[in-house]
Motif scaffolding. Structure first.
Motif, PDB file in Angstrom:
ATOM      1  N   HIS A 285       1.627  -2.530  -3.650  1.00 38.17           N
ATOM      2  CA  HIS A 285       1.228  -2.438  -2.250  1.00 38.17           C
ATOM      3  C   HIS A 285       0.249  -3.556  -1.909  1.00 38.17           C
ATOM      4  O   HIS A 285      -0.559  -3.953  -2.751  1.00 38.17           O
ATOM      5  CB  HIS A 285       0.611  -1.068  -1.962  1.00 38.17           C
ATOM      6  CG  HIS A 285       1.597   0.053  -2.073  1.00 38.17           C
ATOM      7  ND1 HIS A 285       1.763   0.776  -3.228  1.00 38.17           N
ATOM      8  CD2 HIS A 285       2.480   0.563  -1.168  1.00 38.17           C
ATOM      9  CE1 HIS A 285       2.697   1.692  -3.043  1.00 38.17           C
ATOM     10  NE2 HIS A 285       3.158   1.584  -1.799  1.00 38.17           N
TER      11      HIS A 285
ATOM     12  N   ARG B 258       1.946   0.214   8.064  1.00 33.40           N
ATOM     13  CA  ARG B 258       2.771   1.419   8.166  1.00 33.40           C
ATOM     14  C   ARG B 258       1.975   2.647   8.599  1.00 33.40           C
ATOM     15  O   ARG B 258       2.519   3.747   8.657  1.00 33.40           O
ATOM     16  CB  ARG B 258       3.450   1.681   6.826  1.00 33.40           C
ATOM     17  CG  ARG B 258       4.345   0.526   6.365  1.00 33.40           C
ATOM     18  CD  ARG B 258       5.029   0.823   5.059  1.00 33.40           C
ATOM     19  NE  ARG B 258       5.970   1.944   5.179  1.00 33.40           N
ATOM     20  CZ  ARG B 258       6.685   2.415   4.163  1.00 33.40           C
ATOM     21  NH1 ARG B 258       6.559   1.877   2.954  1.00 33.40           N
ATOM     22  NH2 ARG B 258       7.517   3.423   4.340  1.00 33.40           N
ATOM     23  N   LEU B 259       0.702   2.465   8.913  1.00 30.30           N
ATOM     24  CA  LEU B 259      -0.115   3.601   9.321  1.00 30.30           C
ATOM     25  C   LEU B 259       0.176   3.996  10.768  1.00 30.30           C
ATOM     26  O   LEU B 259       0.539   3.165  11.600  1.00 30.30           O
ATOM     27  CB  LEU B 259      -1.602   3.279   9.180  1.00 30.30           C
ATOM     28  CG  LEU B 259      -2.117   3.007   7.767  1.00 30.30           C
ATOM     29  CD1 LEU B 259      -3.625   2.799   7.796  1.00 30.30           C
ATOM     30  CD2 LEU B 259      -1.757   4.142   6.821  1.00 30.30           C
ATOM     31  N   SER B 260      -0.041   5.265  11.066  1.00 30.19           N
ATOM     32  CA  SER B 260       0.111   5.766  12.426  1.00 30.19           C
ATOM     33  C   SER B 260      -0.941   5.153  13.341  1.00 30.19           C
ATOM     34  O   SER B 260      -2.051   4.822  12.912  1.00 30.19           O
ATOM     35  CB  SER B 260      -0.046   7.295  12.418  1.00 30.19           C
ATOM     36  OG  SER B 260      -0.245   7.793  13.720  1.00 30.19           O
TER      37      SER B 260
ATOM     38  N   THR C 160       5.061   5.996  -3.610  1.00 30.10           N
ATOM     39  CA  THR C 160       5.788   5.456  -2.472  1.00 30.10           C
ATOM     40  C   THR C 160       4.855   4.831  -1.457  1.00 30.10           C
ATOM     41  O   THR C 160       5.127   3.744  -0.923  1.00 30.10           O
ATOM     42  CB  THR C 160       6.612   6.563  -1.796  1.00 30.10           C
ATOM     43  OG1 THR C 160       7.485   7.157  -2.754  1.00 30.10           O
ATOM     44  CG2 THR C 160       7.418   6.000  -0.635  1.00 30.10           C
ATOM     45  N   THR C 161       3.726   5.476  -1.179  1.00 34.80           N
ATOM     46  CA  THR C 161       2.826   4.988  -0.137  1.00 34.80           C
ATOM     47  C   THR C 161       1.523   4.407  -0.678  1.00 34.80           C
ATOM     48  O   THR C 161       0.887   3.604   0.000  1.00 34.80           O
ATOM     49  CB  THR C 161       2.477   6.120   0.845  1.00 34.80           C
ATOM     50  OG1 THR C 161       1.863   7.209   0.130  1.00 34.80           O
ATOM     51  CG2 THR C 161       3.727   6.623   1.554  1.00 34.80           C
ATOM     52  N   LEU C 162       1.123   4.795  -1.896  1.00 37.52           N
ATOM     53  CA  LEU C 162      -0.142   4.327  -2.451  1.00 37.52           C
ATOM     54  C   LEU C 162       0.031   3.980  -3.927  1.00 37.52           C
ATOM     55  O   LEU C 162       0.864   4.568  -4.630  1.00 37.52           O
ATOM     56  CB  LEU C 162      -1.237   5.404  -2.318  1.00 37.52           C
ATOM     57  CG  LEU C 162      -1.660   5.810  -0.915  1.00 37.52           C
ATOM     58  CD1 LEU C 162      -2.609   7.004  -0.985  1.00 37.52           C
ATOM     59  CD2 LEU C 162      -2.319   4.655  -0.180  1.00 37.52           C
ATOM     60  N   SER C 163      -0.764   3.031  -4.376  1.00 37.16           N
ATOM     61  CA  SER C 163      -0.818   2.709  -5.801  1.00 37.16           C
ATOM     62  C   SER C 163      -2.272   2.472  -6.181  1.00 37.16           C
ATOM     63  O   SER C 163      -3.079   2.040  -5.357  1.00 37.16           O
ATOM     64  CB  SER C 163       0.034   1.484  -6.124  1.00 37.16           C
ATOM     65  OG  SER C 163      -0.339   0.369  -5.341  1.00 37.16           O
TER      66      SER C 163
ATOM     67  N   GLY D 123      -2.335   0.299  -0.297  1.00 34.61           N
ATOM     68  CA  GLY D 123      -1.206   0.772   0.491  1.00 34.61           C
ATOM     69  C   GLY D 123      -0.761  -0.332   1.433  1.00 34.61           C
ATOM     70  O   GLY D 123      -1.034  -1.505   1.212  1.00 34.61           O
ATOM     71  N   ASP D 124      -0.091   0.051   2.509  1.00 28.24           N
ATOM     72  CA  ASP D 124       0.391  -0.902   3.501  1.00 28.24           C
ATOM     73  C   ASP D 124      -0.163  -0.490   4.859  1.00 28.24           C
ATOM     74  O   ASP D 124       0.287   0.493   5.454  1.00 28.24           O
ATOM     75  CB  ASP D 124       1.923  -0.916   3.521  1.00 28.24           C
ATOM     76  CG  ASP D 124       2.489  -2.020   4.402  1.00 28.24           C
ATOM     77  OD1 ASP D 124       1.745  -2.546   5.252  1.00 28.24           O
ATOM     78  OD2 ASP D 124       3.686  -2.339   4.252  1.00 28.24           O
TER      79      ASP D 124
END
Length: 292
Positions: free
Chosen positions: A70, A133-135, A100-103, A129-130
């Protein structure tokens, strides 16, 4: 040997002939083998005789970004074990978990001491993370600091002789301007509130990104000065940054405060707001108060 880039994949790291800024140049890494990087710690980011902790955190953060799948630091905690010196260093990284969303992974910086022994200087743990892609949903009671326009604030580099201790080469790399209400310490009139507020940008115009935000929370004069403590090195013991959003272009506003000084240690809480009035990063550090 190629240089590691936080934006490039593990097999795509190539050294650019020129870096856009001193920050990129001075946090550049050379990949020696998987998870092992060569670094050259620059003396240009020093305060008194110490290399700035935010700069070093960004350097290790770049190594971790080159190791994890990420791209962006979400939370990074650095523990400063021994004083880092300008010169060669080795950074070793390891992966604790990928999802998938965090490492999550760790990085440690090592240098050879005066006896020829390898010594660990810093150990860092981070979750990435990315941010794209956050809300967009935000619910907060936090409010950005109210500051005069930058042209009405005081450039840090204009502090009177003797107000800032020792060699401050880092100031040449910053475009930092302080709220006049928080610079009484520079005139021998500290407020005692333990507050520092101001505008922050890099002097060469490089826009701030998540990696540079790891620098910002540790880049302004310490709140210890506003508490009336004698000027001197305020060594960081531990420094944590939460990156909450990609910053909009332009300078950021930074508000730092200390509420508790006890036993010779103090905390510094920082909020970093971008030009769109978003809280893009928060940090806290535990530091040793100057010894009088």
């Amino acid at each position: 040997m190629p240089a590691a880039s936080a934006a490039a994949g593990p097999g795509e790291r190539e050294r650019e002939s020129e870096f856009e800024s001193e920050f990129d140049r001075d946090t550049a890494l050379t990949l020696k083998e998987p998870g092992v990087y060569h670094a050259e710690v620059s003396g240009g980011w020093s305060i008194v005789s110490a290399v700035n902790g935010g700069y070093l955190t960004a350097m290790l953060g770049r190594a971790l970004a080159g190791t994890l799948p990420h791209p962006h630091p979400f939370t990074v905690t650095a523990h400063f074990l021994t004083a880092t010196r300008p010169g060669p260093a080795v950074i070793r990284t390891s992966v604790a978990r990928t999802g998938t969303t965090l490492s999550t992974g760790s990085a440690s910086l090592h240098q050879t001491d005066e006896h020829g022994r390898e010594t660990e200087r810093i150990r860092l743990l981070g979750t990435y993370g990315d941010l794209t892609r956050l809300s967009d949903s935000v619910r907060t009671s936090a409010k950005p600091p109210v500051l005069p326009p930058p042209e009405q604030c005081v450039p840090v580099a204009d502090a009177p002789d003797g107000a800032l201790p020792g060699d401050l080469t880092m100031l040449d790399r910053l475009a930092a301007r302080l709220d006049p209400d928080t610079v009484g310490w520079a005139l021998g009139r500290p407020s005692g509130r333990g507050e520092v507020r101001g505008w922050f940008a890099l002097a060469d115009g490089r826009e701030l990104d998540p990696l540079a935000l790891l620098l910002v929370g540790d880049a302004l004069p310490p709140t210890a000065f506003d508490l009336g403590l004698a000027g001197g090195w305020v060594p960081t013991i531990e420094y944590t940054t939460h990156v909450r959003a990609l910053p909009a272009p332009g300078p950021v506003r930074v508000a730092i405060s200390t509420r508790n000084l006890a036993g010779g240690f103090l905390e510094e809480d920082a909020e970093i707001w971008d030009s769109a009035d978003r809280l893009v990063a928060q940090s806290r550090q535990l530091a040793r108060a100057p010894r009088g």
